[in-house]
Design an enzyme around this catalytic site. Structure first.
Site, mmCIF file in Angstrom:
data_model
loop_
_atom_site.group_PDB
_atom_site.id
_atom_site.type_symbol
_atom_site.label_atom_id
_atom_site.label_comp_id
_atom_site.label_asym_id
_atom_site.label_seq_id
_atom_site.Cartn_x
_atom_site.Cartn_y
_atom_site.Cartn_z
ATOM 1 N N ASP A 61 59.833 -2.281 -32.970
ATOM 2 C CA ASP A 61 58.561 -2.991 -32.781
ATOM 3 C C ASP A 61 57.671 -2.173 -31.851
ATOM 4 O O ASP A 61 57.820 -2.209 -30.622
ATOM 5 C CB ASP A 61 58.819 -4.378 -32.203
ATOM 6 C CG ASP A 61 59.777 -5.199 -33.079
ATOM 7 O OD1 ASP A 61 59.916 -4.857 -34.260
ATOM 8 O OD2 ASP A 61 60.364 -6.169 -32.567
ATOM 9 N N SER B 48 61.484 -3.745 -38.853
ATOM 10 C CA SER B 48 60.471 -3.197 -37.938
ATOM 11 C C SER B 48 59.056 -3.722 -38.194
ATOM 12 O O SER B 48 58.754 -4.242 -39.269
ATOM 13 C CB SER B 48 60.431 -1.663 -37.944
ATOM 14 O OG SER B 48 61.674 -1.138 -37.565
ATOM 15 N N SER C 179 65.036 -4.204 -35.406
ATOM 16 C CA SER C 179 63.629 -4.085 -35.778
ATOM 17 C C SER C 179 62.911 -3.248 -34.729
ATOM 18 O O SER C 179 62.810 -3.627 -33.569
ATOM 19 C CB SER C 179 62.991 -5.488 -35.846
ATOM 20 O OG SER C 179 61.619 -5.403 -36.145
#
Length: 358
Positions: free
Chosen positions: A275, A235, A273
């Protein structure tokens, strides 16, 4: 050491500290927790306004490139287009104590504000490769300490605050920041970026347009070992600040440009991830208090005309790119939980690859 110290060709004019704190009033503070063999974590606090005015709202917007993460308070930002109070960044499993810590701090410093309901913004990235993330190591007092430590001026980077146990492109990552100066008419404004960088797979890494990941593929314990998390997981949280007067929708437009800056460093946006990006403008005080009584004067917002926003978009892209590189350059090799190791970016090899090819 920072990215510009390496002679990398980075675009744009920075503020005096090349940091989000170049935006007047913005302050950054850290609590860093490193102990034993397995605690590698912390808390980052970003104050949109100096602490005496931190309860005053700023125009704000946010954008999610990939929602595999958390940023509390997002629904209210979408609803009213503003943010106030300290913004905190930590690890995934410490959102709760940090949320409580903001409330404790406001109750101590601004009890009248705490009599209202509080919906703090707390965001996270996952540091479980190096850190005992399931342990109760971060407590509300650590969040309070990070807010208390917030100050303007130069900002520490790398393995500090919420970035302590983070990794980026399978190198040691963490906290990074940068700024750009933008001229509009006779005025000069600042756009600042702060990144908690914990994303990207090694093969993707690109620096100043040069794909270097394949050449730096050795010494990659995160991706070559028996760890079962896919490459690129982890992230990234980005906070954008500006003193240019902007509408909430324009702040959202700034946040939407963050992925372009991240992409310049190579990432293609892994599903694993989260984001999440926040942008705010200190250029307007939306109301004299959080709950105006209404009528006389109404609320008035100045703003940069939409057809003059391109230079601010450019500033976001370039500042985000440099903030990521600053986090990588500042990173030092760290060993943590279960003896896992995150290597530092090899600076000499990077310079040779980039400066000889670009």
């Amino acid at each position: 050491m920072r990215a510009r110290d390496l002679g990398l060709r980075l675009t744009g004019d920075t503020g005096p500290h090349n940091a989000i704190t170049d935006v007047p009033g913005v302050e950054v503070g850290y609590t860093t927790l490193v102990s034993g063999d397995a605690v590698r974590t912390g808390v980052t606090a970003i104050l949109p306004r100096a602490r005496e005015d931190v309860h005053l709202p700023c125009a704000a917007g946010r954008f999610s490139l990939n929602g595999n993460g958390e940023m509390t308070g997002s629904a209210l930002i979408d609803e009213i287009g503003s943010v106030r109070l300290p913004v905190l960044i930590t690890n995934t499993h410490a959102i709760g104590p940090c949320h409580r810590g903001v409330i404790d701090w406001v109750a101590r410093e601004k009890p009248a504000v705490a009599e209202q309901w509080l919906l703090p913004v707390v965001a996270e990235t996952w540091d479980g490769y190096l850190n005992d993330i399931n342990g109760p190591h971060i407590q509300p007092a650590h969040a309070v300490a990070a807010i208390d430590a917030a100050a303007g001026g130069p900002v520490a980077e790398g393995s500090v605050g919420g970035g302590t146990g983070m990794n980026c492109y399978a190198f040691k990552g963490g906290s990074g920041t940068s700024s750009r100066t933008v001229h509009y008419g006779s005025d000069a404004y600042t756009v600042g970026a702060f990144v908690q960088a914990n994303f990207g797979s090694r093969k993707e890494l690109t620096v100043c347009g040069v794909p270097v990941g394949a050449d730096l593929a050795d010494d990659n314990p995160m991706e070559d070992g028996d760890w079962m998390v896919p490459p690129g997981a982890g992230s990234v949280i980005v906070v954008i600040a500006t003193d240019a007067p902007m509408l909430p929708g324009q702040c959202t437009a700034l946040a939407r440009r963050v992925p372009l800056g991240l992409a310049r460093t190579g990432t293609t946006g892994s599903h694993f991830s989260g984001d999440l990006f926040l942008a705010f403008s200190t250029g307007n005080v939306l109301t004299p208090s959080a709950f105006p009584t209404g009528d006389p004067g109404y609320d008035t917002l100045r703003h940069i005309p939409w057809n003059r926003m391109d230079d601010f978009f450019t500033a976001v892209v370039h500042a985000v790119e440099e903030a990521v590189l600053n986090a990588l350059v500042a990173g030092k090799t760290m060993t943590g939980r279960l003896g896992r190791r995150s290597p530092a970016l090899p600076i000499d090899r990077l310079q040779d690859l980039v400066l000889n090819r670009s």
